[in-house]
Design a protein around this motif. Structure first.
Motif, PDB file in Angstrom:
ATOM      1  N   THR A   1      54.706 -15.208  23.693  1.00 44.96           N
ATOM      2  CA  THR A   1      54.708 -15.205  22.245  1.00 44.96           C
ATOM      3  C   THR A   1      54.864 -13.807  21.704  1.00 44.96           C
ATOM      4  O   THR A   1      54.009 -12.954  21.921  1.00 44.96           O
ATOM      5  CB  THR A   1      53.360 -15.713  21.721  1.00 44.96           C
ATOM      6  N   THR A   2      55.940 -13.574  21.000  1.00 43.37           N
ATOM      7  CA  THR A   2      56.087 -12.273  20.363  1.00 43.37           C
ATOM      8  C   THR A   2      56.501 -12.488  18.911  1.00 43.37           C
ATOM      9  O   THR A   2      57.119 -13.490  18.577  1.00 43.37           O
ATOM     10  CB  THR A   2      57.156 -11.410  21.052  1.00 43.37           C
ATOM     11  N   ILE A   3      56.140 -11.551  18.081  1.00 41.76           N
ATOM     12  CA  ILE A   3      56.526 -11.602  16.679  1.00 41.76           C
ATOM     13  C   ILE A   3      57.277 -10.317  16.351  1.00 41.76           C
ATOM     14  O   ILE A   3      56.783  -9.225  16.649  1.00 41.76           O
ATOM     15  CB  ILE A   3      55.280 -11.715  15.778  1.00 41.76           C
ATOM     16  N   PRO A   4      58.486 -10.442  15.805  1.00 41.30           N
ATOM     17  CA  PRO A   4      59.236  -9.241  15.464  1.00 41.30           C
ATOM     18  C   PRO A   4      58.773  -8.656  14.136  1.00 41.30           C
ATOM     19  O   PRO A   4      58.209  -9.364  13.306  1.00 41.30           O
ATOM     20  CB  PRO A   4      60.668  -9.753  15.344  1.00 41.30           C
ATOM     21  N   PHE A   5      59.002  -7.374  13.952  1.00 38.61           N
ATOM     22  CA  PHE A   5      58.706  -6.763  12.660  1.00 38.61           C
ATOM     23  C   PHE A   5      59.729  -5.669  12.402  1.00 38.61           C
ATOM     24  O   PHE A   5      60.360  -5.154  13.301  1.00 38.61           O
ATOM     25  CB  PHE A   5      57.283  -6.198  12.618  1.00 38.61           C
ATOM     26  N   GLU A   6      59.880  -5.343  11.152  1.00 41.63           N
ATOM     27  CA  GLU A   6      60.855  -4.338  10.781  1.00 41.63           C
ATOM     28  C   GLU A   6      60.468  -3.835   9.403  1.00 41.63           C
ATOM     29  O   GLU A   6      60.010  -4.612   8.572  1.00 41.63           O
ATOM     30  CB  GLU A   6      62.247  -4.985  10.712  1.00 41.63           C
ATOM     31  N   GLY A   7      60.613  -2.541   9.167  1.00 42.79           N
ATOM     32  CA  GLY A   7      60.293  -2.052   7.839  1.00 42.79           C
ATOM     33  C   GLY A   7      60.543  -0.567   7.724  1.00 42.79           C
ATOM     34  O   GLY A   7      60.738   0.129   8.713  1.00 42.79           O
ATOM     35  N   THR A   8      60.552  -0.110   6.489  1.00 38.28           N
ATOM     36  CA  THR A   8      60.765   1.309   6.243  1.00 38.28           C
ATOM     37  C   THR A   8      59.655   1.806   5.324  1.00 38.28           C
ATOM     38  O   THR A   8      59.323   1.136   4.348  1.00 38.28           O
ATOM     39  CB  THR A   8      62.121   1.525   5.548  1.00 38.28           C
TER      40      THR A   8
ATOM     41  N   HIS B   1      53.024  -1.921   9.641  1.00 38.61           N
ATOM     42  CA  HIS B   1      54.004  -2.942  10.023  1.00 38.61           C
ATOM     43  C   HIS B   1      53.534  -3.761  11.221  1.00 38.61           C
ATOM     44  O   HIS B   1      53.799  -4.956  11.299  1.00 38.61           O
ATOM     45  CB  HIS B   1      55.366  -2.296  10.266  1.00 38.61           C
ATOM     46  N   VAL B   2      52.823  -3.118  12.140  1.00 35.98           N
ATOM     47  CA  VAL B   2      52.278  -3.875  13.266  1.00 35.98           C
ATOM     48  C   VAL B   2      51.232  -4.865  12.743  1.00 35.98           C
ATOM     49  O   VAL B   2      51.231  -6.039  13.121  1.00 35.98           O
ATOM     50  CB  VAL B   2      51.669  -2.921  14.324  1.00 35.98           C
ATOM     51  N   ALA B   3      50.378  -4.396  11.842  1.00 38.51           N
ATOM     52  CA  ALA B   3      49.315  -5.264  11.327  1.00 38.51           C
ATOM     53  C   ALA B   3      49.897  -6.506  10.656  1.00 38.51           C
ATOM     54  O   ALA B   3      49.400  -7.614  10.837  1.00 38.51           O
ATOM     55  CB  ALA B   3      48.430  -4.500  10.351  1.00 38.51           C
ATOM     56  N   SER B   4      50.995  -6.320   9.909  1.00 39.28           N
ATOM     57  CA  SER B   4      51.502  -7.504   9.216  1.00 39.28           C
ATOM     58  C   SER B   4      52.134  -8.475  10.210  1.00 39.28           C
ATOM     59  O   SER B   4      52.082  -9.682  10.023  1.00 39.28           O
ATOM     60  CB  SER B   4      52.466  -7.118   8.091  1.00 39.28           C
ATOM     61  N   ALA B   5      52.679  -7.946  11.309  1.00 40.73           N
ATOM     62  CA  ALA B   5      53.209  -8.855  12.333  1.00 40.73           C
ATOM     63  C   ALA B   5      52.075  -9.590  13.035  1.00 40.73           C
ATOM     64  O   ALA B   5      52.155 -10.796  13.277  1.00 40.73           O
ATOM     65  CB  ALA B   5      54.043  -8.075  13.354  1.00 40.73           C
TER      66      ALA B   5
END
Ligand code: ADP
Ligand code: MG
Length: 578
Positions: free
Chosen positions: A215-222, A316-320
Motif C-alpha cells: 500500500t502506497t499513497i502518492p503525493f505531490e506539491g509545491t 506533504h507527507v502528512a497529508s498523504a
C-alpha cells in the motif's frame, strides 16, 4: 563539453576524500557517469559481488580517443569549468575523480565509441598505468570493466564485505537510484543470475509503484521554492532501518537526516520510535539552493534554506499519510513471497489466494530487497465511515465481521479501540485537560525503591495526564485518582511501566518526545482485549467513535485496524472468478 583538466583553484574547492571504498561505490560512480552521458539503457554485471569483476555498459554519448584518454587523468571532467559552476551543478559527477581513482586500484578496460566515430577505442589500464590503446568494434556508448578491485592495495581488500552483502547493497542502490531516472532501463546481473530488469517507465511515480510493493499513497506539491513528489508506504510496512526510504534531491540519491526526520514527523504517531517508513521523496529546488559539493561520495548535500524544505516535506507527507484512514484491501500473495515475520501477519491473505493467481507483470522480473506485505488501499474518494458498516458478528472473540457495498470488512477490535483511545488521550494530554476520577480507596502498588523514586519524579507529569499518586513508604505507592477513561484493572501495569521510565519528562521537549509513546501504552491498556464478547450496540458505539477521530484505519503501532475483501476476492477463494 570536451573533457579537460580542472584549474587548480577549482580543484582546491572540491570536497576531497575517498571515492572508491568498495564495489558498491564503483558501481555508483560508473552508473552516475552513464546517466550523465545520457544513457537510456544501463547494464551492470558483477562477479563475486564485484570483487572479481564489475562491468557497466551504457548506450550513452561515448567518447572519442582524446577525451577517453584525458578522462583517466585526475580532475579531468567535461561537466565543470570554473569554480562558479560548483553552485549550479546539474550533473551527477563534476570532480573528475572517479575514473582515475578506480583505474588506480584495479585492472580496467574502457571501451567507448561516440556517434561520429567509425571505430571504438579500447584502453587497457592496470593500477593506473595505460598499457594499450587500440581500435575495436563496438556500438555507440561506453563499457567499463573493472577487474580485481584493490589487487594492488591488499590492506583495503581486507575490509571488503562478503560478496553477497555487496551484491545486495548494489541491488538496493540501483533500485533506489532508478526512481530518479524512470526513462532509463536498468539491468543487474550477478554471477550469471539476473537480479534486476527494470523496464522504462513514464514517470517517477510509475517507477516507484513498481519498486515499492504494498500500500502506497502518492503525493505531490509545491511550497515556496521547493517542489516535492513521492510516495509513502503504509505505516505497517515500516522497517527498522532508515535505508528503506529513498531521498532524491534534484535527481540525486542522497541520505539526508533532515529530510528523513521531516518524513517521520509527517507520519506522526503512526510510526514507532525507531521505525522508518518505506517510500520515496523527490525534492526539487534551484541548483543554487543546494550544495552538492560537501561529501566525497556525493551522498550528502547541504541546503541553503533547510527549514523551508523541512516544513514542505513534513506537510506533504502528512497529508498523504492521512489517506491511510481508508481500509486496506487484502491482496493475494505473490507466489515467490517468502514468509517472513512481516508477511506472516497477513498469512490469511495468502492462504486464500487461488494457486492460479498471477503476480502483476511488472513485478515479476525484480523484487524489492525486503519482502513487503501486499496490501492495497481503497481509492480515497470520500471519507470512509465505520458507522455505515453492517455488523455481522464476532470472530474468535477478537475480529468484527462487517459488510458494506459488496465488500467484506474485518475490524481488529483491539486495534480499533486502541486507535480511538490513543487519539483521545493525545488530544487531552496536549490540551492538559484530562478528566480525573478520585478512587474511593487508594490503590497501593509495591515497587522497588528506584521504581518508586522514578514514579515520584514523574508524578507531576502524570498529574497533567489525570493520574494522582504519592508515596506511602520507601517502596509503596498510593494511587488516588486516575483518568476517567482508564480501567482500574490495568492500573498496576501502568504504574510498573512508569516506574521503568528512566528519562526525566519534566521538560516540555522531553514530554513532547515521550508523550506519543506514553499515550500508545496507556491506550493499549485502556482498550478492549480480545476475548471479550461484544454486543452489537457496543460495536456500533465503537464505530461511531472511530468516525470522530483521525488515522482511524491504523492503530498507534501502525498495524491496520480494518481490512477489506472485495466480492471478487471472495469469489476467487471458491474458484468462481473464471
Ligand atoms: P566526473 O564524472 O566527475 O566528470 P569521472 O572521472 O567520473 O569524473 O569521469 C571523467 C569524464 O569522463 C566525465 O566528465 C565524462 O566526460 C567522461 N565519461 C566518464 N564515463 C563516461 C561514460 N560512461 N560515457 C561518456 N563519457 C564518460
Ligand atoms: Mg563521474
Amino acid at each position: 563539453m570536451r573533457v579537460h583538466v580542472l584549474a587548480d583553484d577549482v580543484i582546491n574547492k572540491i570536497s576531497a576524500g575517498e571515492v572508491v571504498e568498495r564495489p558498491a561505490s564503483v558501481v555508483r560512480e560508473l552508473v552516475d557517469n552513464s546517466l550523465d552521458a545520457g544513457a537510456t539503457d544501463i547494464t551492470v554485471l558483477l562477479e563475486d559481488g564485484g570483487q572479481r569483476l564489475i562491468r557497466v555498459t551504457d548506450d550513452g554519448s561515448g567518447m572519442d580517443r582524446d577525451d577517453a584518454l584525458l578522462a583517466l587523468e585526475r580532475h579531468a571532467t567535461s561537466k565543470l569549468t570554473v569554480s562558479d559552476d560548483l553552485h549550479s551543478i546539474s550533473t551527477l559527477g563534476f570532480r573528475g575523480e572517479a575514473l582515475p581513482s578506480i583505474a588506480a586500484v584495479s585492472k580496467m578496460v574502457l571501451r567507448t565509441r561516440c556517434a561520429g566515430s567509425a571505430a571504438a577505442q579500447e584502453i587497457i589500464i592496470e593500477g593506473g598505468k595505460i598499457h594499450r590503446v587500440q581500435e575495436t568494434a563496438a556500438p555507440v556508448g561506453t563499457t567499463i570493466e573493472v577487474r580485481q578491485l584493490f589487487f594492488n592495495t591488499p590492506a583495503r581488500r581486507k575490509f571488503l564485505k562478503s560478496p553477497r552483502s555487496e551484491e545486495l547493497k548494489i541491488k538496493a542502490w540501483i533500485l533506489h537510484a532508478s526512481i530518479a531516472r524512470p526513462q532509463v532501463r536498468f539491468r543487474l546481473f550477478s554471477d550469471n543470475r539476473e537480479l534486476l530488469n527494470i523496464p522504462r517507465h513514464s514517470s517517477e511515480l510509475e517507477r516507484a509503484s513498481a519498486v515499492f510493493r504494498g500500500t502506497t499513497i502518492p503525493f505531490e506539491g509545491t511550497s515556496d521554492a521547493v517542489s516535492v513528489l513521492g510516495v509513502v508506504g503504509h505505516p505497517s510496512l515500516a522497517q527498522m532501518e532508515s535505508g528503506a526510504f529513498v531521498i532524491l534531491v534534484n535527481g540525486r540519491l542522497v541520505s539526508d537526516r533532515m529530510i528523513l526526520r521531516a518524513v517521520k514527523e509527517g507520519f506522526d504517531s503512526t510510526l514507532k520510535d525507531r521505525e522508518f517508513p518505506i517510500g520515496f521523496i523527490s525534492v526539487r529546488l534551484s541548483a543554487g539552493d543546494v550544495d552538492v559539493n560537501v561529501h566525497p561520495q556525493k551522498s550528502e548535500v547541504r541546503f541553503r534554506h533547510s527549514q523551508e524544505i523541512f516544513e514542505a516535506v513534513k506537510k506533504h507527507v502528512a497529508s498523504a499519510v492521512q489517506e491511510f484512514c481508508f481500509p486496506m484491501r487484502a491482496m493475494p500473495a505473490m507466489p515467490h513471497q517468502t514468509s517472513t515475520a512481516h508477511a506472516a501477519r497477513f498469512e490469511f491473505a495468502s492462504t486464500f489466494s487461488a494457486p492460479s493467481q498471477r503476480p502483476e507483470r511488472h513485478l515479476e522480473s525484480y523484487d524489492h530487497p525486503e519482502p513487503i506485505r501486499q496490501l492495497a488501499s481503497e481509492p480515497p474518494l470520500e471519507k470512509f465511515k465505520f458507522s455505515e458498516l453492517r455488523y455481522l458478528g464476532q470472530l474468535m472473540e477478537c475480529y468484527l465481521l462487517t459488510e458494506l457495498n459488496e465488500q467484506f470488512y474485518v475490524v481488529d477490535m483491539h486495534a480499533a479501540h486502541e486507535r480511538y483511545n490513543f487519539n483521545l488521550m493525545r488530544r487531552a494530554f496536549h490540551e492538559r485537560s484530562v478528566p480525573s476520577q478520585q478512587l474511593l480507596v487508594p490503590l497501593t502498588v509495591e515497587l522497588s525503591e528506584e521504581g518508586l523514586e522514578r514514579c515520584m519524579r514523574q508524578s507531576h507529569t502524570f498529574e497533567t495526564l489525570g493520574f494522582h499518586w504519592d508515596s506511602l513508604g520507601p517502596t509503596t505507592l498510593a494511587v488516588r485518582a486516575l483518568p476517567s477513561y482508564f480501567p482500574e484493572s490495568r492500573l498496576i501495569q501502568v504504574v510498573k511501566e512508569v516506574a521503568a521510565i528512566a528519562e526525566d519528562l519534566s521538560t516540555q521537549s522531553a514530554f513532547d518526545e515521550q508523550i506519543d509513546k506514553i499515550a500508545a501504552r496507556l491506550a493499549c491498556h485502556a482498550s478492549i482485549r480480545s476475548g471479550k464478547r461484544m454486543e452489537a450496540a457496543e460495536v456500533y458505539a465503537l464505530f461511531a467513535a472511530l468516525d470522530s477521530t483521525e488515522f482511524s484505519a491504523a492503530c498507534p503501532h501502525g498495524r491496520p485496524v480494518i481490512i477489506s475483501f472485495t466480492k471478487s476476492d471472495i469469489e476467487s477463494w471458491f474458484g468462481r472468478d473464471n
